[in-house]
Design an enzyme around this catalytic site. Structure first.
Site, mmCIF file in Angstrom:
data_model
loop_
_atom_site.group_PDB
_atom_site.id
_atom_site.type_symbol
_atom_site.label_atom_id
_atom_site.label_comp_id
_atom_site.label_asym_id
_atom_site.label_seq_id
_atom_site.Cartn_x
_atom_site.Cartn_y
_atom_site.Cartn_z
ATOM 1 N N ASN A 165 0.935 -1.211 -0.082
ATOM 2 C CA ASN A 165 0.000 0.065 0.048
ATOM 3 C C ASN A 165 0.866 1.308 -0.118
ATOM 4 O O ASN A 165 0.870 1.910 0.748
ATOM 5 C CB ASN A 165 -0.864 0.076 1.103
ATOM 6 C CG ASN A 165 -2.028 1.048 1.117
ATOM 7 O OD1 ASN A 165 -2.123 1.972 1.787
ATOM 8 N ND2 ASN A 165 -3.035 0.738 0.282
ATOM 9 N N ARG B 17 3.900 -0.154 8.682
ATOM 10 C CA ARG B 17 4.776 -1.239 8.359
ATOM 11 C C ARG B 17 5.925 -1.404 9.476
ATOM 12 O O ARG B 17 6.337 -2.368 9.299
ATOM 13 C CB ARG B 17 5.268 -0.971 6.862
ATOM 14 C CG ARG B 17 4.191 -0.684 5.961
ATOM 15 C CD ARG B 17 4.739 0.098 4.630
ATOM 16 N NE ARG B 17 3.906 0.580 3.838
ATOM 17 C CZ ARG B 17 3.149 1.901 4.064
ATOM 18 N NH1 ARG B 17 3.759 2.518 4.838
ATOM 19 N NH2 ARG B 17 2.271 2.261 3.248
ATOM 20 N N ASP C 23 0.070 -7.818 -8.219
ATOM 21 C CA ASP C 23 -0.250 -6.472 -7.497
ATOM 22 C C ASP C 23 -1.268 -5.842 -8.306
ATOM 23 O O ASP C 23 -2.120 -6.390 -9.221
ATOM 24 C CB ASP C 23 0.840 -5.721 -7.389
ATOM 25 C CG ASP C 23 1.324 -5.326 -8.806
ATOM 26 O OD1 ASP C 23 0.961 -5.696 -9.672
ATOM 27 O OD2 ASP C 23 1.978 -4.407 -8.723
ATOM 28 N N ARG D 277 8.007 6.609 -2.568
ATOM 29 C CA ARG D 277 8.267 6.590 -1.209
ATOM 30 C C ARG D 277 8.804 5.278 -0.674
ATOM 31 O O ARG D 277 9.706 5.461 0.404
ATOM 32 C CB ARG D 277 6.806 6.846 -0.443
ATOM 33 C CG ARG D 277 6.686 7.058 0.756
ATOM 34 C CD ARG D 277 5.438 7.759 1.436
ATOM 35 N NE ARG D 277 5.650 7.491 2.858
ATOM 36 C CZ ARG D 277 5.173 6.426 3.606
ATOM 37 N NH1 ARG D 277 4.300 5.702 3.112
ATOM 38 N NH2 ARG D 277 5.162 6.502 4.892
ATOM 39 N N PRO E 183 4.165 -12.676 -9.122
ATOM 40 C CA PRO E 183 3.462 -11.796 -8.185
ATOM 41 C C PRO E 183 2.150 -11.142 -8.632
ATOM 42 O O PRO E 183 2.457 -10.318 -9.918
ATOM 43 C CB PRO E 183 4.437 -10.986 -7.577
ATOM 44 C CG PRO E 183 5.877 -11.452 -7.877
ATOM 45 C CD PRO E 183 5.367 -12.360 -9.185
ATOM 46 N N LYS F 67 1.097 -11.566 -1.973
ATOM 47 C CA LYS F 67 1.877 -10.751 -2.918
ATOM 48 C C LYS F 67 3.362 -10.749 -2.297
ATOM 49 O O LYS F 67 4.222 -10.640 -3.271
ATOM 50 C CB LYS F 67 1.134 -9.545 -3.195
ATOM 51 C CG LYS F 67 1.674 -8.814 -4.450
ATOM 52 C CD LYS F 67 2.545 -7.679 -3.894
ATOM 53 C CE LYS F 67 3.196 -6.941 -5.001
ATOM 54 N NZ LYS F 67 4.173 -6.164 -4.596
#
Length: 273
Positions: free
Chosen positions: A119, A169, A230, A124, A228, A211
């Site tokens: 997310n 996180r 996403d 970033r 994967p 994921k």
DNA sequence: ACCCAGGAAATTC
DNA sequence: GAATTTCATGGG
């Protein structure tokens, strides 16, 4: 140091395609980054790859490290031909960036990086990873920091990570670090487990779902059959490959995934509406 | 102010 | 159990 006869490899396509977060493009087109505790600048000129700045005195061993890290000993031309014959749009995506390779990153670094990725957006993610290394890694050379080990991070608390601004996180990073450091999770054993067992092992970490587990397997443990999914890939599959499931792409599905991911990100207009 | 970001955990239905 | 909400932070 120079590696000759480079084909099917492009620095930008490989180092700036969303599989690694520590490579920075320089003004002159070269890439500066750190892997395996070595800080270098990579620059390709024709079919030669120049690697500058590694402090290792053992040149042969050093060159072997970078050949392996960049996956230069796998025949991507052959794989690309095989994949391209499977589907016309995959052919298009592979032609768009034929210089993509799947790196052999450090498994812990990949796991931790993709925990951070959730997310989140790529600029970033890079910022958080950079601050993580700067705060808790070792300074290998001037302003160049190694990725902090699981052992180092495992001794910290989520509050200690406040300066890196990872948000929710932080506790996931610490949980992963502790489980890797104390042997609850053995990444090298996971490397050779069957894919479903490997995935559920990684998912014992709080903050690791399907994921992030698949990204760790593909980018950290070089499990090239992992694909994967996403938000980008789900959109790409339903729009561009509505009749195909990931298993269709076979043992090199992960390479197909990377061609499709990169192609989709570079062509967002395909998904407008 | 609002929405989204290489998701996953926590909560609610 | 499946669907929805929340999570922390920054950028557009």
């Amino acid at each position: 140091m120079t590696i000759e006869n480079i084909i099917d490899f492009d620095c930008e396509q490989t180092l700036d395609c969303g599989q690694a977060f520590r490579w920075v493009k320089q003004g002159d087109g070269s890439f500066r980054g750190i892997a395996g505790g070595k800080a270098v600048v990579l620059r390709k000129d024709g079919d030669k790859l120049m690697i500058d700045g590694s402090g290792d005195t053992d040149k042969d061993k050093d060159k072997e490290f970078w050949r392996h890290y960049l996956d230069l000993d796998l025949d991507y031309g052959n794989i690309r031909t095989t994949l391209s014959q499977m589907h016309p749009i995959l052919n298009e995506a592979a032609q768009f960036a034929p210089g993509i390779r799947i790196l052999n990153q450090d498994p812990w670094e990949a796991l931790c990086s993709f925990i951070i990725s959730q997310n989140n957006n790529i600029p970033r993610i890079k910022g958080i990873v950079e601050r993580l290394c700067r705060e808790f890694g070792e300074e290998i050379s001037e302003e160049c920091f190694s990725f902090p080990t699981a052992e180092t991070l495992g001794r910290l608390t989520p509050e200690d990570l406040q300066p890196i601004r990872a948000g929710f996180r932080a506790r996931y990073i610490i949980d992963g670090a502790r489980k890797v450091a104390d042997g609850t999770i053995d990444l090298e054993k996971i490397r050779t487990m069957d894919i479903n067992t490997a995935r559920s092992e990684l998912m014992k970490i709080t903050g690791v779902g399907v994921k992030v587990a698949d990204c760790t397997l593909l980018y950290g443990l070089h499990r090239l059959d992992c694909f994967p999914l996403d938000v980008w890939m789900k959109r790409a599959m339903s729009t561009l490959f509505p009749e195909v499931s990931p298993e269709y792409f076979g043992e090199y599905a992960g390479i197909a995934q990377q061609y499709i991911f990169h192609y989709s990100r570079m062509h967002p207009e395909l998904f407008d509406k």
